[in-house]
Write a protein that holds these residues in place. Structure first.
Motif, mmCIF file in Angstrom:
data_model
loop_
_atom_site.group_PDB
_atom_site.id
_atom_site.type_symbol
_atom_site.label_atom_id
_atom_site.label_comp_id
_atom_site.label_asym_id
_atom_site.label_seq_id
_atom_site.Cartn_x
_atom_site.Cartn_y
_atom_site.Cartn_z
ATOM 1 N N ASP A 42 -22.568 38.353 29.346
ATOM 2 C CA ASP A 42 -22.216 37.433 28.262
ATOM 3 C C ASP A 42 -20.704 37.373 28.063
ATOM 4 O O ASP A 42 -20.136 36.289 27.886
ATOM 5 N N GLU A 43 -20.046 38.528 28.078
ATOM 6 C CA GLU A 43 -18.594 38.577 27.915
ATOM 7 C C GLU A 43 -17.892 37.890 29.090
ATOM 8 O O GLU A 43 -16.926 37.149 28.889
ATOM 9 N N LEU A 44 -18.376 38.135 30.295
ATOM 10 C CA LEU A 44 -17.762 37.513 31.469
ATOM 11 C C LEU A 44 -17.947 35.998 31.470
ATOM 12 O O LEU A 44 -17.073 35.268 31.954
ATOM 13 N N ALA A 45 -19.052 35.529 30.906
ATOM 14 C CA ALA A 45 -19.273 34.081 30.800
ATOM 15 C C ALA A 45 -18.156 33.442 29.983
ATOM 16 O O ALA A 45 -17.666 32.353 30.324
ATOM 17 N N VAL A 46 -17.733 34.123 28.928
ATOM 18 C CA VAL A 46 -16.656 33.608 28.082
ATOM 19 C C VAL A 46 -15.316 33.735 28.806
ATOM 20 O O VAL A 46 -14.532 32.789 28.874
ATOM 21 N N GLU A 47 -15.069 34.906 29.391
ATOM 22 C CA GLU A 47 -13.785 35.171 30.029
ATOM 23 C C GLU A 47 -13.560 34.307 31.271
ATOM 24 O O GLU A 47 -12.417 33.967 31.591
ATOM 25 N N LEU A 48 -14.619 33.975 31.971
ATOM 26 C CA LEU A 48 -14.495 33.195 33.210
ATOM 27 C C LEU A 48 -14.913 31.738 33.034
ATOM 28 O O LEU A 48 -15.146 31.027 34.018
ATOM 29 N N ALA A 49 -15.010 31.290 31.788
ATOM 30 C CA ALA A 49 -15.396 29.907 31.494
ATOM 31 C C ALA A 49 -14.473 28.945 32.237
ATOM 32 O O ALA A 49 -13.266 29.147 32.303
ATOM 33 N N GLY A 50 -15.082 27.930 32.828
ATOM 34 C CA GLY A 50 -14.320 26.957 33.592
ATOM 35 C C GLY A 50 -14.156 27.343 35.054
ATOM 36 O O GLY A 50 -13.770 26.521 35.876
ATOM 37 N N ARG A 51 -14.447 28.610 35.368
ATOM 38 C CA ARG A 51 -14.341 29.093 36.756
ATOM 39 C C ARG A 51 -15.711 29.383 37.359
ATOM 40 O O ARG A 51 -15.868 29.374 38.572
#
Length: 106
Positions: A42-51
């Motif tokens: 879930d955290e990585l989804a936010v941090e890597l949003a757009g990628r």
């Protein structure tokens, strides 16, 4: 915030057509390591949003998708690029290690 897609047989093929790489988290509610990895994903989804586009696939509800990708144990995270498997991790791992594994394919 990046939206996490809950995968099912109706939306999976559309997901494969994404221009972005797709990270699919294969999990089940009864799986302890899956519950450890889920908030990290879930955290990585936010941090890597757009990628990267992040999706979660409950293997109990979507056995056909899990079988298609030969998921033998969970959690399994698979990165798909242009509809094909580019990378895979199996088991729980710390967030920095998981992020590094995912970023190899972005």
């Amino acid at each position: 915030m990046s939206e996490i897609v809950n995968v099912n047989t109706q939306n999976f093929e559309t997901l494969l057509q994404s221009d972005l790489p797709v990270l699919v988290d294969f999990w089940a509610p009864w799986c302890g390591p899956c519950r450890t990895v889920s908030p990290i994903v879930d955290e990585l989804a936010v941090e890597l949003a757009g990628r990267v586009l992040v999706a979660k696939c409950n293997v109990d509800e979507n056995q056909d998708i899990a079988m298609r990708y030969r998921v033998m144990s969970i959690p399994t995270l698979i990165v798909l690029k242009n509809g094909a498997e580019a990378g895979r991790t199996v088991g729980a791992m710390p967030k920095p290690q998981l992020r590094a594994e995912i970023e190899k394919y972005l």
